[in-house]
Design an enzyme around this catalytic site. Structure first.
Site, PDB file in Angstrom:
ATOM      1  N   THR A 121       0.558 -21.383 -53.972  1.00 39.72           N
ATOM      2  CA  THR A 121       1.680 -21.442 -54.904  1.00 39.72           C
ATOM      3  C   THR A 121       2.111 -22.903 -55.001  1.00 39.72           C
ATOM      4  OG1 THR A 121       3.267 -21.179 -53.135  1.00 39.72           O
ATOM      5  CG2 THR A 121       2.525 -19.166 -54.196  1.00 39.72           C
ATOM      6  N   GLU A 134       1.351 -14.708 -56.590  1.00 39.67           N
ATOM      7  CA  GLU A 134       1.337 -13.619 -55.617  1.00 39.67           C
ATOM      8  C   GLU A 134       0.887 -12.305 -56.239  1.00 39.67           C
ATOM      9  OE1 GLU A 134       3.621 -15.877 -56.005  1.00 39.67           O
ATOM     10  OE2 GLU A 134       4.535 -16.493 -54.125  1.00 39.67           O
ATOM     11  N   LYS A 159      26.237 -19.496 -61.453  1.00 40.95           N
ATOM     12  CA  LYS A 159      27.273 -18.558 -61.019  1.00 40.95           C
ATOM     13  C   LYS A 159      28.635 -19.114 -61.420  1.00 40.95           C
ATOM     14  CE  LYS A 159      24.260 -17.126 -57.355  1.00 40.95           C
ATOM     15  NZ  LYS A 159      23.316 -18.244 -57.256  1.00 40.95           N
ATOM     16  N   TRP A 188      27.304 -14.166 -63.713  1.00 47.70           N
ATOM     17  CA  TRP A 188      26.078 -14.955 -63.820  1.00 47.70           C
ATOM     18  C   TRP A 188      25.776 -15.346 -65.262  1.00 47.70           C
ATOM     19  CZ3 TRP A 188      21.781 -12.577 -60.153  1.00 47.70           C
ATOM     20  CH2 TRP A 188      22.248 -12.671 -58.828  1.00 47.70           C
TER      21      TRP A 188
HETATM   22  P1  AMP Z   1       3.412 -19.089 -60.563  1.00 50.38           P
HETATM   23  O1  AMP Z   1       3.187 -18.432 -59.260  1.00 50.38           O
HETATM   24  O2  AMP Z   1       3.255 -20.567 -60.515  1.00 50.38           O
HETATM   25  O3  AMP Z   1       2.561 -18.464 -61.616  1.00 50.38           O
HETATM   26  O4  AMP Z   1       4.934 -18.851 -60.973  1.00 50.38           O
HETATM   27  C1  AMP Z   1       5.478 -17.562 -61.075  1.00 50.38           C
HETATM   28  C2  AMP Z   1       6.859 -17.629 -61.658  1.00 50.38           C
HETATM   29  O5  AMP Z   1       6.827 -18.153 -62.981  1.00 50.38           O
HETATM   30  C3  AMP Z   1       7.520 -16.287 -61.818  1.00 50.38           C
HETATM   31  O6  AMP Z   1       8.065 -15.801 -60.622  1.00 50.38           O
HETATM   32  C4  AMP Z   1       8.563 -16.580 -62.882  1.00 50.38           C
HETATM   33  O7  AMP Z   1       9.722 -17.189 -62.334  1.00 50.38           O
HETATM   34  C5  AMP Z   1       7.872 -17.595 -63.761  1.00 50.38           C
HETATM   35  N1  AMP Z   1       7.313 -16.923 -64.942  1.00 50.38           N
HETATM   36  C6  AMP Z   1       6.054 -16.551 -65.171  1.00 50.38           C
HETATM   37  N2  AMP Z   1       5.916 -16.001 -66.394  1.00 50.38           N
HETATM   38  C7  AMP Z   1       7.141 -16.000 -66.954  1.00 50.38           C
HETATM   39  C8  AMP Z   1       7.681 -15.556 -68.204  1.00 50.38           C
HETATM   40  N3  AMP Z   1       6.920 -15.016 -69.153  1.00 50.38           N
HETATM   41  N4  AMP Z   1       9.010 -15.714 -68.401  1.00 50.38           N
HETATM   42  C9  AMP Z   1       9.808 -16.269 -67.461  1.00 50.38           C
HETATM   43  N5  AMP Z   1       9.355 -16.718 -66.288  1.00 50.38           N
HETATM   44  C10 AMP Z   1       8.042 -16.595 -66.028  1.00 50.38           C
END
Ligand code: AMP
Length: 548
Positions: free
Chosen positions: A192, A337, A444, A449
């Site tokens: 990640t 994940e 907040k 929120w």
């Molecule tokens: P990653 O592991 O780098 O792919 O990041 C995952 C995170 O990206 C998620 O937990 C979200 O916070 C954000 N994310 C992924 N897709 C979206 C989406 N379509 N809209 C909003 N947030 C997203």
């Protein structure tokens, strides 16, 4: 006692299937060795399978054993594709590394993963030189090029144990029997891009990858078939390009790899030249593409659909693609994940009776789970909240391709059998989920929120705004209040007052940002998301005009 065959779900079966049934279907790549000239490399699934087998033979000769991690710092291209199959197929673990991470993080990852060999595209030679000095466990570094290009690009390299990809393959046979083993064997590893602390590894298995592939290519999800030409802009070093290289292989879709050229002009040229029908990437990439297409009065002749995820896709972008260019935007959500696909936004049959405006309200949500994923939202005490489209809480998921424990960590990451995503969302009665924020990013204010994503989506719909980020700033009365930070479009002008007026009527009054700041650029993570931690750091001493 089962009366059905028990064949393990193995990644090698994908390339074997494609070679037999879609052997002449093309895989096109823009290579980094091609330099500035527009030189495309053309191969087929049949050829790729042969070369993946040569690679598996070469890795065996290098002493790579089952479970060994093999790193790669590479763009989307045919050699990277061969690695996906050669490495996982022989029983080793394909570890894709994001080259946009800081050098210290790269070294941390290579050491934590205990990579045995690292493959790299020539553009990353300087990164590899620095890495080689810090990752002592790596036995050798393999340049993904032929000898002539290698010598030209890095004539006096001091990378230790430097090998040449094409030389390795040249001496090997393309005869190789893919080993059959337990489908729970690890196949690939992604870290990640953690914004705080060290990145964490997610170790996928053959089974999790195959189930994600089969469900992810279905019409309810990415809808990939042998009639498609797919250009994944999303990098193969970011959660396996959302699994697209596996899905296209299973379907026999033509693949077009953009290499390092991710600017609007290069992507658009590839779309047109190779008759691309579907693409996928994060919103920032499409921003560049739309700007290019608009300012040059271009169109999309073959592109039907684009899948957008990784960050919230602004409704204005969905509208522009559809209204101005007839390209359908499919909004999707997921995370490293989750292999990564969790939800995809496609309409149900009943929605076609609705007006376009009503349909649009559905389309801007992050979508519904695909088969294999379950999700729920919970409050601070872990109690499940209703699916009424209003209640929002912590989003929890479980399923066959979702992490249990991070790589080499002792404890499970789960809470009562569910993975806490760190996202805050609501879910409506039909199961359409909408992300409000990362839980760390919600603002907040007075015990309530405010969604930073909602405010950002409105700001970028203003014609003068290129990009916007909203963060909470400490406030003596309300705890936090929203600050809007904006990058203006080139040559565009807009004032603070005009922008704030633009929010009128679109949000509850108390959501109105307390101030606007104009900047030249916003900070991003290695995967193109707004880096809110850095924004908060940059504005930590900022005093809002409403604070006194
Ligand atoms: P990653 O592991 O780098 O792919 O990041 C995952 C995170 O990206 C998620 O937990 C979200 O916070 C954000 N994310 C992924 N897709 C979206 C989406 N379509 N809209 C909003 N947030 C997203």
């Amino acid at each position: 006692m089962s009366s059905m065959m028990q064949r393990p779900l193995l990644i090698s079966s994908l390339i074997e299937h494609a070679a037999r049934n879609h052997g002449t279907t093309e895989i096109i790549s823009r290579t980094v060795e091609g330099g500035a000239a527009f030189v495309l490399h053309r191969t087929t699934y049949g050829e790729a399978c042969k070369r993946a087998k040569r690679l598996a033979n070469a890795l065996t000769r290098l002493g790579v054993a089952n479970g060994d991690r093999i790193g790669a710092l590479a763009w989307n291209g045919y050699r990277h594709f061969e690695l996906y199959y050669g490495v996982s197929g022989m029983g080793a673990v394909m570890h894709t590394i994001n080259p946009r991470l800081f050098p210290e993080q790269l070294a941390y990852i290579a050491n934590h993963a205990e990579d045995k060999y690292i493959f790299f595209d020539l553009t990353f030679a300087p990164l590899i030189e620095a890495l080689a000095a810090k990752a002592h466990g790596v036995k050798g570094f393999i340049a993904m090029a032929d000898r002539a290009c290698l010598e030209k690009a890095i004539p006096d390299s001091n990378i230790r144990n430097l090998l040449c990809y094409e030389e390795l393959l040249a001496t090997e046979s393309c005869e190789y029997e893919w080993p059959q083993f337990d489908e729970l064997t690890p196949s690939s590893l992604c870290y990640t891009s953690g914004t705080t602390g060290n990145p964490k590894g997610v170790l996928y298995t053959h089974r999790s990858t195959m189930l994600h592939t089969i469900s992810g290519m279905s019409p309810e999800a990415l809808n990939i078939s042998a009639r498609d030409v797919m250009l994944p802009v999303v990098p193969m070093f970011h959660v396996n390009a959302w699994g697209i290289p596996y899905m296209c292989t299973a379907a026999g879709a033509k693949l077009v790899f953009p290499g390092a050229a991710l600017d609007g002009a290069s992507i658009h040229t590839l779309f047109e030249q190779e008759k691309v029908t579907v693409s996928a990437g994060v919103p920032t990439v499409w921003l560049g593409l739309l700007t290019h297409v608009k300012s040059n009065n271009l169109k999309f002749s073959t592109l039907k659909e684009t899948i957008i995820g990784g960050s919230a896709c602004p409704p204005a972008m969905i509208e522009s693609f559809e209204r101005d260019y007839g390209v359908r935007v499919v909004h999707a959500w997921g995370m490293t994940e989750m292999s990564p696909i969790g939800t995809v936004c496609r309409l149900m049959a009943k929605h076609f009776a609705l007006s376009p405006a009503e349909q649009f309200k559905v389309q801007i949500r992050q979508g519904r789970v695909l088969y294999g994923v379950e999700m729920k939202i919970v409050d601070g005490e872990g109690h499940e909240l209703p699916h009424d489209g209003k209640a929002f809480g912590d989003l929890m998921v479980r399923g066959q391709w979702i992490v249990d424990r991070y790589f080499r960590e002792e404890h499970s990451a789960l809470r009562d059998g569910w993975f806490p995503t760190g996202d805050v969302a609501n879910i409506d009665a039909d199961g359409y989920m909408q992300i409000t924020d990362r839980s760390k990013d919600v603002i907040k204010s007075g015990g309530e929120w405010i969604s930073s994503i909602d405010l950002e989506n409105i700001a970028v719909a203003h014609p003068a705004v290129q990009e916007a980020g909203v963060i909470g700033i400490a406030h003596p009365k309300w705890d936090e209040r929203p600050l809007l930070v904006v990058v203006k479009k080139k040559d565009a002008e807009v004032t603070r007052e005009e922008l704030l007026k633009f929010f009128d009527g679109k949000i509850a009054k108390w959501w109105m940002p307390d101030d606007v700041v104009f900047v030249d650029q916003l900070p991003h993570t290695a995967t193109g998301k707004l880096l809110k931690t850095k924004m908060r750091e940059d504005f930590k001493d900022y005093t809002l005009p409403t604070a006194s």
